[in-house]
Design a protein around this motif. Sequence first.
Motif, mmCIF file in Angstrom:
data_model
loop_
_atom_site.group_PDB
_atom_site.id
_atom_site.type_symbol
_atom_site.label_atom_id
_atom_site.label_comp_id
_atom_site.label_asym_id
_atom_site.label_seq_id
_atom_site.Cartn_x
_atom_site.Cartn_y
_atom_site.Cartn_z
ATOM 1 N N GLN A 1 -41.461 -37.456 36.607
ATOM 2 C CA GLN A 1 -42.451 -36.827 37.489
ATOM 3 C C GLN A 1 -42.850 -35.446 36.965
ATOM 4 O O GLN A 1 -44.032 -35.082 36.966
ATOM 5 C CB GLN A 1 -41.886 -36.725 38.912
ATOM 6 N N GLN A 2 -41.844 -34.640 36.541
ATOM 7 C CA GLN A 2 -42.153 -33.326 35.974
ATOM 8 C C GLN A 2 -42.943 -33.467 34.671
ATOM 9 O O GLN A 2 -43.860 -32.670 34.387
ATOM 10 C CB GLN A 2 -40.865 -32.532 35.721
ATOM 11 N N ALA A 3 -42.600 -34.501 33.876
ATOM 12 C CA ALA A 3 -43.323 -34.728 32.618
ATOM 13 C C ALA A 3 -44.784 -35.043 32.879
ATOM 14 O O ALA A 3 -45.700 -34.511 32.209
ATOM 15 C CB ALA A 3 -42.655 -35.866 31.841
ATOM 16 N N VAL A 4 -45.073 -35.919 33.872
ATOM 17 C CA VAL A 4 -46.447 -36.282 34.206
ATOM 18 C C VAL A 4 -47.206 -35.058 34.714
ATOM 19 O O VAL A 4 -48.407 -34.868 34.396
ATOM 20 C CB VAL A 4 -46.453 -37.421 35.246
ATOM 21 N N GLU A 5 -46.548 -34.202 35.483
ATOM 22 C CA GLU A 5 -47.199 -32.989 35.988
ATOM 23 C C GLU A 5 -47.650 -32.095 34.832
ATOM 24 O O GLU A 5 -48.783 -31.593 34.812
ATOM 25 C CB GLU A 5 -46.227 -32.229 36.899
ATOM 26 N N ARG B 1 -50.170 -41.519 26.425
ATOM 27 C CA ARG B 1 -48.750 -41.293 26.183
ATOM 28 C C ARG B 1 -47.987 -41.131 27.505
ATOM 29 O O ARG B 1 -46.865 -41.623 27.666
ATOM 30 C CB ARG B 1 -48.554 -40.039 25.323
ATOM 31 N N ALA B 2 -48.611 -40.453 28.451
ATOM 32 C CA ALA B 2 -47.969 -40.258 29.765
ATOM 33 C C ALA B 2 -47.774 -41.596 30.476
ATOM 34 O O ALA B 2 -46.714 -41.857 31.085
ATOM 35 C CB ALA B 2 -48.798 -39.312 30.619
ATOM 36 N N ASP B 3 -48.822 -42.473 30.419
ATOM 37 C CA ASP B 3 -48.685 -43.790 31.050
ATOM 38 C C ASP B 3 -47.596 -44.620 30.381
ATOM 39 O O ASP B 3 -46.847 -45.358 31.045
ATOM 40 C CB ASP B 3 -50.022 -44.540 30.963
ATOM 41 N N GLN B 4 -47.493 -44.530 29.046
ATOM 42 C CA GLN B 4 -46.437 -45.256 28.340
ATOM 43 C C GLN B 4 -45.053 -44.747 28.743
ATOM 44 O O GLN B 4 -44.110 -45.536 28.899
ATOM 45 C CB GLN B 4 -46.637 -45.112 26.817
ATOM 46 N N THR B 5 -44.959 -43.447 28.918
ATOM 47 C CA THR B 5 -43.680 -42.863 29.356
ATOM 48 C C THR B 5 -43.311 -43.357 30.753
ATOM 49 O O THR B 5 -42.144 -43.670 31.037
ATOM 50 C CB THR B 5 -43.768 -41.321 29.356
ATOM 51 N N ILE B 6 -44.312 -43.448 31.630
ATOM 52 C CA ILE B 6 -44.054 -43.947 33.000
ATOM 53 C C ILE B 6 -43.605 -45.394 32.962
ATOM 54 O O ILE B 6 -42.662 -45.800 33.651
ATOM 55 C CB ILE B 6 -45.319 -43.794 33.870
ATOM 56 N N ALA B 7 -44.289 -46.191 32.138
ATOM 57 C CA ALA B 7 -43.956 -47.629 32.057
ATOM 58 C C ALA B 7 -42.560 -47.851 31.506
ATOM 59 O O ALA B 7 -41.871 -48.816 31.891
ATOM 60 C CB ALA B 7 -44.997 -48.343 31.197
ATOM 61 N N ILE C 1 -47.609 -29.287 26.672
ATOM 62 C CA ILE C 1 -47.308 -30.528 25.951
ATOM 63 C C ILE C 1 -45.839 -30.543 25.525
ATOM 64 O O ILE C 1 -45.152 -31.577 25.635
ATOM 65 C CB ILE C 1 -48.247 -30.686 24.741
ATOM 66 N N HIS C 2 -45.322 -29.373 25.047
ATOM 67 C CA HIS C 2 -43.904 -29.300 24.688
ATOM 68 C C HIS C 2 -43.022 -29.551 25.920
ATOM 69 O O HIS C 2 -41.982 -30.232 25.832
ATOM 70 C CB HIS C 2 -43.596 -27.931 24.081
ATOM 71 N N ALA C 3 -43.445 -29.009 27.056
ATOM 72 C CA ALA C 3 -42.688 -29.227 28.303
ATOM 73 C C ALA C 3 -42.704 -30.699 28.694
ATOM 74 O O ALA C 3 -41.702 -31.263 29.158
ATOM 75 C CB ALA C 3 -43.272 -28.374 29.426
ATOM 76 N N PHE C 4 -43.892 -31.361 28.494
ATOM 77 C CA PHE C 4 -44.007 -32.797 28.773
ATOM 78 C C PHE C 4 -43.011 -33.587 27.920
ATOM 79 O O PHE C 4 -42.285 -34.456 28.416
ATOM 80 C CB PHE C 4 -45.438 -33.259 28.504
ATOM 81 N N ASN C 5 -42.979 -33.307 26.605
ATOM 82 C CA ASN C 5 -42.061 -34.026 25.715
ATOM 83 C C ASN C 5 -40.595 -33.774 26.097
ATOM 84 O O ASN C 5 -39.765 -34.689 26.078
ATOM 85 C CB ASN C 5 -42.312 -33.600 24.264
ATOM 86 N N GLU D 1 -35.629 -25.429 39.248
ATOM 87 C CA GLU D 1 -35.715 -26.786 38.731
ATOM 88 C C GLU D 1 -36.671 -26.891 37.547
ATOM 89 O O GLU D 1 -36.622 -27.864 36.780
ATOM 90 C CB GLU D 1 -36.167 -27.739 39.846
ATOM 91 N N LYS D 2 -37.552 -25.929 37.404
ATOM 92 C CA LYS D 2 -38.510 -25.965 36.289
ATOM 93 C C LYS D 2 -37.800 -25.543 35.000
ATOM 94 O O LYS D 2 -36.949 -24.657 34.997
ATOM 95 C CB LYS D 2 -39.676 -25.023 36.567
ATOM 96 N N SER D 3 -38.198 -26.189 33.947
ATOM 97 C CA SER D 3 -37.625 -25.833 32.637
ATOM 98 C C SER D 3 -38.230 -24.520 32.143
ATOM 99 O O SER D 3 -39.266 -24.057 32.649
ATOM 100 C CB SER D 3 -37.878 -26.949 31.628
#
Length: 536
Positions: A99-103, A127-133, A86-90, A61-63
């Motif tokens: 959830q994976q992005a926040v991790e 940026r992570a909080d904005q993505t969650i929202a 950070i690239h994985a987050f984006n 499941e991991k990229s």
Amino acid sequence: MSPLLFLQGGRLFFAIFCTIVRYISYFCSVKQNIIDMNRRFLILFVNLLFCCVTLSAQDAEKSDLQKRAESIDPKENIASARSTFIHAFNDYANQGKIQQAVECAAKATALYYKENLYQEAFDLLRRADQTIAASKLSPSQSAACHYFTTKERLQMYIKMRRVESAKEQLKLLEGHAIAASNDETTNDLLYTKAVYYYTFGMNAQGNAVFKEMADKLTASKEYDKVDEVYQTLIANGRKSGSASIVAQSYSNYMAWKDSTNALKHADEIKALKKQISDNEATIADKDSSLTSRSVIITALLVLVGILAAALVLGAVMLMRYILLTRRQKKNIQLANESNALKAKFISNIAAQLEPTFRKLDSRQPEVQALLDFSSHIQTLSELENSKEPVEMEDVQVQQFCEDLMNQVRDQAKNDVTITVNAPKMSVPMNREYVSHILLHLLQNAVEYTPEGGKVTLEYKKRGQHSHQFLVSDTGEGIPEEQRDDLFKPFLEIRDLTQGDGLGLPICKQMALHMNGDLDIDPVFTKGTRFVLELHT
């Protein structure tokens, strides 16, 4: 010897003792639980296989970016690891995998403030909080994701020793944990609060939270997590240079360790007792089963013994019966041969005497009686020795019976009623033999029936292949004691002029020769009734 070393030696001895007892119990029951052991190995293998499959699935499941980031050692190239996370987050955020992005964002943030790059870390968390929202997660899932970003901010404020900011983030963290509503988040919150209180010297609050967390984890038997918190607490005390925190933490840790070991030992003893109880129950069941089987086997052995004795007795009786049967067959054969010889001898004598008798004056009753006696002997002898089947012909029964009755009608006394009761039908029979038998019976009936009596000749169909002729009269009847000898020849010395007594024996032999029989009806009480039964 110091008390601490003595206590540790005692715990070690008790653990070794429990292990020895457990393995002794196991090896005592291994014979009975060999199937359970195989099943346990199978279950273990399946669980391992399941874990491997699960880990493989999780890894799948991991990229590729996350796998690459996790493969980089931060100690060797922290910037490359951080950049890859950070690239994985984006990448995860673009795919909607929040959830994976926040991790990945949390891991990159930790690598930022590890090098004291706090501004970059705060920007990434924002940026992570904005993505969650902006995502379509449920409220509980959003709260769980915000919990991780808030926790990273709290860690940074604790590291920067900013009490008020850390306290504010701790309140936010509590709100997110309540909204997330899962045990993992709740337990992690207790741990984080304990670290916060101990870090800023609030030992009383830290002890209270830590006790709550320790009791909860201990109750769920998550001893490793509690141990990890103690180790972290001791390490933080050493980093802060506070000997009192280290001493108090170590003292609490040892007390908890002792109580945990006692709980573990109690659990082991409880499990051991349960295993012993289960083994005793299994032994009792086996013993009961063996007892039942022993009773069944004993009963079967007794039954086999009885059957064997019965077979031996039956074999002995069978051998005796076979020998007796052979002896009887031999005696019967000798008797038949003797009777045949006697009959032949008597027939020969009668045949040899007949020419002499015929030279005498047949008008004399005695001479005629001798001639009749000689003829009857030859006839009886021929019937007894003959085995040839008789010839059958279809005969009209009614006319046949009328003709026979007409031959004796004139011999009847006055007022004797002569009756024929026969249907108009055709019946297969040997006319000669049946005529001889019925005529003899009718002559005897009219002779012994008094005046006013009745003589009857009847025919009755008894079945598809069975029929009867019945000759009855109303005379005095034949005494019961004489009926058994009525068809036996040569039983008494007789005056031949009064009859030789061979008439009924000859009739009997003729009936037998036609596959039939001749006998007296025992239920007829108004005189005498003879029954000639024939089978076609």
